[in-house]
Design an enzyme around this catalytic site. Sequence first.
Site, short mmCIF file in Angstrom:
data_model
loop_
_atom_site.label_atom_id
_atom_site.label_comp_id
_atom_site.label_asym_id
_atom_site.label_seq_id
_atom_site.Cartn_x
_atom_site.Cartn_y
_atom_site.Cartn_z
N MET A 144 90.36 -14.47 38.19
CA MET A 144 89.17 -14.98 38.87
C MET A 144 89.91 -16.16 39.66
O MET A 144 90.88 -15.94 40.26
CB MET A 144 88.14 -15.57 38.08
CG MET A 144 87.17 -14.34 37.48
SD MET A 144 86.38 -13.14 38.67
CE MET A 144 85.40 -12.25 37.56
N SER A 145 89.12 -17.25 39.66
CA SER A 145 89.80 -18.21 40.77
C SER A 145 91.12 -18.94 40.35
O SER A 145 91.36 -19.85 41.08
CB SER A 145 88.52 -19.24 41.04
OG SER A 145 87.47 -18.70 41.76
N VAL A 146 91.81 -18.79 39.04
CA VAL A 146 93.06 -18.99 38.96
C VAL A 146 93.92 -18.84 40.05
O VAL A 146 94.91 -19.11 40.37
CB VAL A 146 93.48 -18.73 37.53
CG1 VAL A 146 94.96 -19.26 37.33
CG2 VAL A 146 92.62 -19.53 36.67
N LYS A 148 93.17 -18.84 43.13
CA LYS A 148 93.38 -19.71 44.12
C LYS A 148 94.88 -20.73 43.93
O LYS A 148 95.30 -20.99 45.09
CB LYS A 148 92.19 -20.78 44.10
CG LYS A 148 90.92 -19.89 44.63
CD LYS A 148 89.85 -20.89 44.68
CE LYS A 148 88.57 -20.34 45.15
NZ LYS A 148 88.02 -19.15 44.34
#
Length: 428
Positions: A144-146, A148
Site C-alpha cells: 500500500m502507501s509504503v 510512496k
Amino acid sequence: MMNVDSDPNPPTEPFTIPFEGLATPEATFTGAVEIVEPVVPNDGLVPPAADWQTPPNLRWSMQHMADILPVRAIPAAEHPLILPSVPADLAHIEVSHPWEARSAPFEDVMATTATDGWIVARDGAVMGEQYVDALGPDTLHLLMSVSKSLTTAVAGSLMGAGELDAGALVTSYVPALAGSGYEGARVRDLLDMRTGVHFSEAYLDENAEVRLLEQAIGWAPRRHPDTPGTLLSFLASLRADGEHGGRFDYKSCETDTLAFVLEGATGVHAADLMSQRLWAPMGARVAANVGVDSVGAGMFDGGVSATLRDLVRFGTLFLRDGAALDGRQVLPESWIAETVAGAPDSRIAFANAAEPTLMPGGMYRNGFWFPYPGSDVFLALGIHGQMVYINRPAMVVAAKLSTWPTPQDAEKLLWTVRAFDAVARAIG
C-alpha cells in the site's frame, strides 16, 4: 555471523507467539522458516478483481497481486546483501497502550493487530521476525502507501545526481498535466503532500477520488463510466481548490504524479528507475513488483509489493545516511539530512492539515511520517497496517505487514508504533 537468508543452524529453543484468526492456535518461530502453501479463499478460486479488497480475501490477495492484476517487475540485486542474524527475546518486552492505562507484551500487540509478518533489525542484523500463515521471507506482500516512501527515495537519488529539481514546476516534467490542478505546483509540493489539488482520501466512500483512481487503473470495477481510463488521464482531470505549497493534505495522487515526473526527468519507466537507483543498489534479495494500468503506467502511490527483509534493507539506508550495508552510497546523504530536518514550516503545515493526523508536533517530509515533535523516529505507512519503522538513535529498523479488515485503525497503528518504540529502547 549467521546468514539469516539461508541459516543452516537455526536456534533450537523456539518462542511461541499466538495469532488470532489462524487455523491452528499458535504460530511458532524457531529461527528457521517453514514455507506453507497459500490458502486460496473462495473455495479454491482466485478472487476476481472486483472482490480482492474485501476482508475475506484480503490476506490472500495482498500476497498474490500478480495473480489478480497486471504488474511490472522491479528487479532485485544480482548479488543480494546478507542480513546477519542476532536473535533476541523480543516477545516479552512490555508495551504501554497509546492512551489507556494498561500494557501488554510485544507478542500480544503483534497478535492482536492482524499481523501477517513482522521483523526487527538493529543496523541490519535481524533480532527477531515472525511469519504468519502462508507468508514467508521471500513472499511478496502489497505495501500500500509504503510504496510512496520508496518512490520519494528514488526522487531523492535523482535530486542528488542533479537530474531532478525539487523547485521545478510539475508541468515542466509532465506536459500532459498542463491546465490541470497541477498547473503551478512544484515537485517539492508533491514530495511533501502540499499541493492545492482537490482529492478525497475517504477510503470508505466509493465516490471519493481515491476510489475513482482505482477504477481508472483497473483495480476496481468501473462504477462511474466518465472516469478516465488511464492513470495519467485521471491525474490530468483533477482540479485545484487551494494554493500550492500550503497546508499538508494527504493525497495519494501526489505520488502517482511524482512517478510521472521521475519518468519525465529521465525517460525511464519508474519501475526500472526504482530498480536501478534503489532496489538493486541497496542489495534487495527479491524482485518487487508494481501494479500497472492498461497502458503500463505504475501505481506508485500504493501498488508496490515486496518482502519484509527487503524493507529492512530499505530502512537501514536511513540509519546509515543513505549507505547500504556494504557501504555503497545509494541515497544522497544530503537528502537524508533534509528529510530528517524538514522544511522550516513542515510542522506548521502538518498542524494545519485538512484532516486530523493524530501525531501532535509531527510532520510529513519526503514521503515519511514523523509522529513525534523530534525527528528520531519516522515511518513509512500504508493502509490496512503496513509499516516501516526507523529509529535513528537506536539504529533500529522494524517492519510490519498486516491485513486490517478496515483501511485505517488508529489504535492498531499507534499500538504498533509503541511496540516498536519499546523494542528500540530495549535493544538500542
